[in-house]
Write a protein that holds these residues in place. Structure first.
Motif, PDB file in Angstrom:
ATOM      1  N   GLN A 128       0.821  -1.199   0.000  1.00  0.00           N
ATOM      2  CA  GLN A 128       0.000   0.000   0.000  1.00  0.00           C
ATOM      3  C   GLN A 128       0.858   1.253   0.000  1.00  0.00           C
ATOM      4  O   GLN A 128       0.526   2.255  -0.648  1.00  0.00           O
ATOM      5  CB  GLN A 128      -0.930  -0.015   1.225  1.00  0.00           C
ATOM      6  N   PHE A 129       1.972   1.197   0.709  1.00  0.00           N
ATOM      7  CA  PHE A 129       2.882   2.343   0.746  1.00  0.00           C
ATOM      8  C   PHE A 129       3.418   2.656  -0.647  1.00  0.00           C
ATOM      9  O   PHE A 129       3.473   3.826  -1.058  1.00  0.00           O
ATOM     10  CB  PHE A 129       4.040   2.061   1.694  1.00  0.00           C
ATOM     11  N   SER A 130       3.848   1.667  -1.376  1.00  0.00           N
ATOM     12  CA  SER A 130       4.426   1.892  -2.706  1.00  0.00           C
ATOM     13  C   SER A 130       3.404   2.482  -3.681  1.00  0.00           C
ATOM     14  O   SER A 130       3.788   3.180  -4.631  1.00  0.00           O
ATOM     15  CB  SER A 130       4.976   0.576  -3.259  1.00  0.00           C
ATOM     16  N   LYS A 131       2.124   2.241  -3.448  1.00  0.00           N
ATOM     17  CA  LYS A 131       1.095   2.818  -4.312  1.00  0.00           C
ATOM     18  C   LYS A 131       0.753   4.257  -3.911  1.00  0.00           C
ATOM     19  O   LYS A 131       0.337   5.052  -4.750  1.00  0.00           O
ATOM     20  CB  LYS A 131      -0.171   1.969  -4.252  1.00  0.00           C
ATOM     21  N   LYS A 132       0.931   4.542  -2.635  1.00  0.00           N
ATOM     22  CA  LYS A 132       0.452   5.818  -2.084  1.00  0.00           C
ATOM     23  C   LYS A 132       1.508   6.912  -2.126  1.00  0.00           C
ATOM     24  O   LYS A 132       1.209   8.079  -2.403  1.00  0.00           O
ATOM     25  CB  LYS A 132      -0.015   5.587  -0.651  1.00  0.00           C
ATOM     26  N   TRP A 133       2.760   6.565  -1.855  1.00  0.00           N
ATOM     27  CA  TRP A 133       3.817   7.549  -1.729  1.00  0.00           C
ATOM     28  C   TRP A 133       4.623   7.635  -3.021  1.00  0.00           C
ATOM     29  O   TRP A 133       4.909   6.630  -3.668  1.00  0.00           O
ATOM     30  CB  TRP A 133       4.738   7.212  -0.562  1.00  0.00           C
ATOM     31  N   ILE A 134       5.043   8.877  -3.346  1.00  0.00           N
ATOM     32  CA  ILE A 134       5.708   9.152  -4.621  1.00  0.00           C
ATOM     33  C   ILE A 134       7.060   9.819  -4.352  1.00  0.00           C
ATOM     34  O   ILE A 134       7.138  10.839  -3.639  1.00  0.00           O
ATOM     35  CB  ILE A 134       4.838  10.072  -5.498  1.00  0.00           C
ATOM     36  N   LEU A 135       8.106   9.248  -4.923  1.00  0.00           N
ATOM     37  CA  LEU A 135       9.438   9.838  -4.810  1.00  0.00           C
ATOM     38  C   LEU A 135       9.569  11.013  -5.765  1.00  0.00           C
ATOM     39  O   LEU A 135       9.069  10.969  -6.904  1.00  0.00           O
ATOM     40  CB  LEU A 135      10.515   8.799  -5.127  1.00  0.00           C
ATOM     41  N   SER A 136      10.257  12.055  -5.308  1.00  0.00           N
ATOM     42  CA  SER A 136      10.447  13.231  -6.151  1.00  0.00           C
ATOM     43  C   SER A 136      11.500  12.954  -7.219  1.00  0.00           C
ATOM     44  O   SER A 136      12.542  12.351  -6.940  1.00  0.00           O
ATOM     45  CB  SER A 136      10.871  14.417  -5.298  1.00  0.00           C
ATOM     46  N   GLU A 137      11.228  13.396  -8.420  1.00  0.00           N
ATOM     47  CA  GLU A 137      12.175  13.290  -9.521  1.00  0.00           C
ATOM     48  C   GLU A 137      12.724  14.653  -9.905  1.00  0.00           C
ATOM     49  O   GLU A 137      13.423  14.784 -10.911  1.00  0.00           O
ATOM     50  CB  GLU A 137      11.494  12.634 -10.730  1.00  0.00           C
ATOM     51  N   ALA A 138      12.407  15.651  -9.087  1.00  0.00           N
ATOM     52  CA  ALA A 138      12.821  17.022  -9.397  1.00  0.00           C
ATOM     53  C   ALA A 138      14.215  17.297  -8.840  1.00  0.00           C
ATOM     54  O   ALA A 138      14.877  16.404  -8.292  1.00  0.00           O
ATOM     55  CB  ALA A 138      11.800  18.006  -8.828  1.00  0.00           C
ATOM     56  N   LYS A 139      14.626  18.544  -8.972  1.00  0.00           N
ATOM     57  CA  LYS A 139      15.889  19.009  -8.402  1.00  0.00           C
ATOM     58  C   LYS A 139      15.620  20.184  -7.467  1.00  0.00           C
ATOM     59  O   LYS A 139      14.673  20.943  -7.666  1.00  0.00           O
ATOM     60  CB  LYS A 139      16.867  19.437  -9.500  1.00  0.00           C
ATOM     61  N   LYS A 140      16.482  20.271  -6.487  1.00  0.00           N
ATOM     62  CA  LYS A 140      16.349  21.360  -5.524  1.00  0.00           C
ATOM     63  C   LYS A 140      16.795  22.662  -6.166  1.00  0.00           C
ATOM     64  O   LYS A 140      17.824  22.704  -6.843  1.00  0.00           O
ATOM     65  CB  LYS A 140      17.185  21.065  -4.277  1.00  0.00           C
ATOM     66  N   HIS A 141      16.027  23.725  -5.952  1.00  0.00           N
ATOM     67  CA  HIS A 141      16.362  25.021  -6.521  1.00  0.00           C
ATOM     68  C   HIS A 141      17.453  25.715  -5.709  1.00  0.00           C
ATOM     69  O   HIS A 141      17.647  25.444  -4.529  1.00  0.00           O
ATOM     70  CB  HIS A 141      15.109  25.916  -6.569  1.00  0.00           C
TER      71      HIS A 141
END
Length: 607
Positions: free
Chosen positions: A88-101
């Motif tokens: 359930q965690f893997s479906k619910k939580w999303i890792l960021s693919e962005a970069k820090k400004h």
């Protein structure tokens, strides 16, 4: 029941107290203690027969097990996460693919690692948490709420756990409640510039320990946002950053614009959204005119030097502060011709000294030993003293400035940016919750996040998660002594048992043994004094009775030998001294164990 036992024991001890052996007395006291324990135990069993459940000898006492089950929230909940279900965690939580400004590209990527795993130690069976595995890396992860939270008529309650399993040197462990809008539609782009409504949680760097509560306020005039930072808690919050234990953080924001921050169910900060934030929500109604300038003749000096003052004629500004003491004289033993430093006579030129490269070798200088035995060496100079004529640089005294006008401030004008927001609680709707962190320490564990508008729901959630966890930790870390104290507090009658079983025997041992020891030493001293003379004492009669029997037996043997000698003398026609044996026979009857005259006692060879 115990009191009669001790009264009986005392009555038995008292008559023979002086002659009682210490070892027997100690055994007696131990026996009394066991009798007391048995008596109290029997008495307690009799009192509790109707209410207590008695275990059989074959049954062992069963300790209470702390059973954890993944909590299921009931009530009005916008978000709830216990991390126990990895799928359930893997479906619910999303890792960021962005970069820090605003950082270099080589370190801007959110490449910190997240894992769902059990705590390092003393965790509940089946309880998992989200762990930041990386150190000194940017990490970001987020999840949408089940439905957006709207700031209307119900309070916002945010609650979650943090365990800094390796402590914290520098870094944060706070949550961001992301604002509803296009920036949170795709959480793969979550970064440090993603708009948030509230940021809440612990943060530390160096000796600066913080518990953030920051909200972004919207300017009703121009629509811009600005951060409002809550005042610091009055209490010190260092312990959660170093004890490596789970801690529960709770934020309550109410429609009446009040807020409460709790740590482990204890209030550590509270106040008003209108009064306890920097900068304040509402700007001042008036400001200083930015176009106003200070007049050139505006005098802000409150004191000035007296223009009419004059330096006295005898004021010498060039006089030195210190002068040689005119009363000082050179000591008679002062060796003025002797140098204070001399070449070391024991020094030797190093073997590798190269005069061409290093120059002429000279021995290092050492203090002149002759100077140590006398008043001093070298040129003599009198010591320095304060100059009585020294006055320093002359300055005119200060007087009130007759032209003083006070501190200048620009004139006040209405603030063109003034607004009055009487209801800052009505913040931007919340659409997601995110963790966007950087930390020197790793293994930061997050658990049991819940967002609700019902205080009861949050408290129930904590009782099924955090409270069980801390109870298990307290139980695992509980010492034997603390368990005993806890059990005693639950059964106050045990204090009386401790007094009887522990306190009274200690008193008895101190009184009996120490008192007996003193009396025995006194008795031994008296006997030793008596033994310094040959006078017969009563103790000698008792102690030497066996010796008398032994000595009497020896005298009979001597008498038989003497009779044999008399018979031999008669046969040879010699004369006998018949009075001496009679005198010897009379000696034991009169003097008891007084030894016979050595002249009449037979020698060892004769015996």
């Amino acid at each position: 029941m115990c009191t009669p036992i001790f009264m009986f024991c005392w009555c038995q001890i008292k008559p023979n107290f002086k002659i009682m052996n210490k070892r027997l007395l100690s055994c007696f006291i131990v026996g009394v203690v066991f009798l007391s324990l048995a008596a109290v135990s029997q008495s307690e069993n009799e009192d509790d027969d109707d209410a207590a459940v008695v275990a059989t000898e074959e049954e062992d006492p069963v300790e209470e097990d702390i059973i954890y089950r993944s909590p299921i929230p009931s009530g009005n909940v916008y978000f709830a996460e216990h991390f126990d279900d990895i799928n359930q965690f893997s479906k619910k939580w999303i890792l960021s693919e962005a970069k820090k400004h605003d950082v270099d590209d080589d370190i801007a990527k959110y490449d910190g690692k997240w894992e769902v795993e059990v705590p390092q130690k003393n965790g509940l069976t089946g309880d998992l948490g989200l762990v930041l595995k990386s150190k000194a890396k940017h990490a970001a992860i987020s999840a949408h709420l089940d439905r957006p939270f709207k700031f209307t008529v119900k309070p916002l309650i945010v609650q979650y756990e943090v365990t800094l399993q390796e402590g914290q040197e520098c870094g944060g462990a706070y949550l961001k409640l992301l604002s509803h809008g296009k920036h949170t539609a795709d959480l793969r782009h979550f970064n440090n510039k993603t708009p948030y409504t509230i940021m809440f949680g612990p943060d530390k760097c160096g000796n600066d320990h913080k518990l953030h509560f920051i909200f972004r306020h919207k300017n009703p005039l121009n629509g811009t946002f600005s951060e409002k930072h809550c005042k610091k808690p009055k209490e010190r919050l260092e312990e959660p950053f170093k004890d490596k234990l789970p801690h529960l953080y709770t934020l309550v924001v109410r429609p009446d614009n009040t807020f409460t921050v709790k740590l482990d169910h204890k209030i550590v900060n509270e106040g008003s959204l209108l009064d306890d934030f920097t900068p304040p929500v509402n700007p001042p109604p008036e400001i200083g005119d930015p176009d106003d300038t200070k007049p050139s003749d505006w005098d802000e000096r409150e004191k000035i030097s007296d223009p009419e003052a004059r330096k006295p004629d005898d004021w010498d500004e060039d006089a030195p502060a210190m002068i040689p003491d005119p009363a000082a004289t050179k000591p008679v033993s002062w060796l003025e011709d002797e140098p204070q430093m001399i070449p070391d006579p024991n020094a030797e030129k190093p073997d590798d000294w190269d005069s061409d490269m290093d120059g002429d070798w000279e021995a290092p200088l050492i203090p002149n030993p002759i100077c140590e035995s006398d008043a001093g060496c070298g040129p003599w100079e009198p010591p320095q003293i304060n100059n009585p004529d020294y006055k320093g640089k002359w300055r005119a005294p200060l007087i009130d400035n007759p032209n003083y006008k006070g501190r200048w401030n620009p004139r006040r004008i209405p603030n063109p940016d003034f607004f009055e927001d009487k209801d800052p609680f009505r913040m931007t709707d919340i659409a997601a919750v995110g963790l966007e962190l950087w930390s020197i320490s790793n293994l930061i564990l997050f658990d049991n996040i819940i967002i609700t508008d019902d205080q009861t729901v949050a408290e129930t959630w904590a009782s099924e998660t955090f409270d069980l966890k801390r109870r298990k930790l307290d139980k695992d870390g509980e010492s034997l002594f603390s368990r005993l104290v806890t059990y005693t507090n639950e059964h106050p009658w045990l204090w009386a048992v401790y007094v009887i079983v522990i306190g009274l025997p200690i008193v008895l041992v101190l009184v009996f043994c120490c008192g007996s020891s003193n009396q025995e030493r006194e008795e031994q001293r008296r006997v030793a004094e008596a033994k310094k003379t040959d006078a017969v004492s009563p103790d000698d009669v008792d102690e030497q009775a066996p010796a008398k029997a032994t000595k009497s037996k020896s005298q009979l043997e001597v008498q038989e030998e003497e009779e044999e000698e008399e018979a031999a003398a008669e046969a040879s026609g010699g004369e006998l001294d018949t009075e001496t044996p009679k005198a010897e026979e009379a000696v034991p009857e009169v003097a008891g164990d007084v030894p016979s005259s050595p002249k009449k006692r037979p020698s060892r060879k004769e015996e």
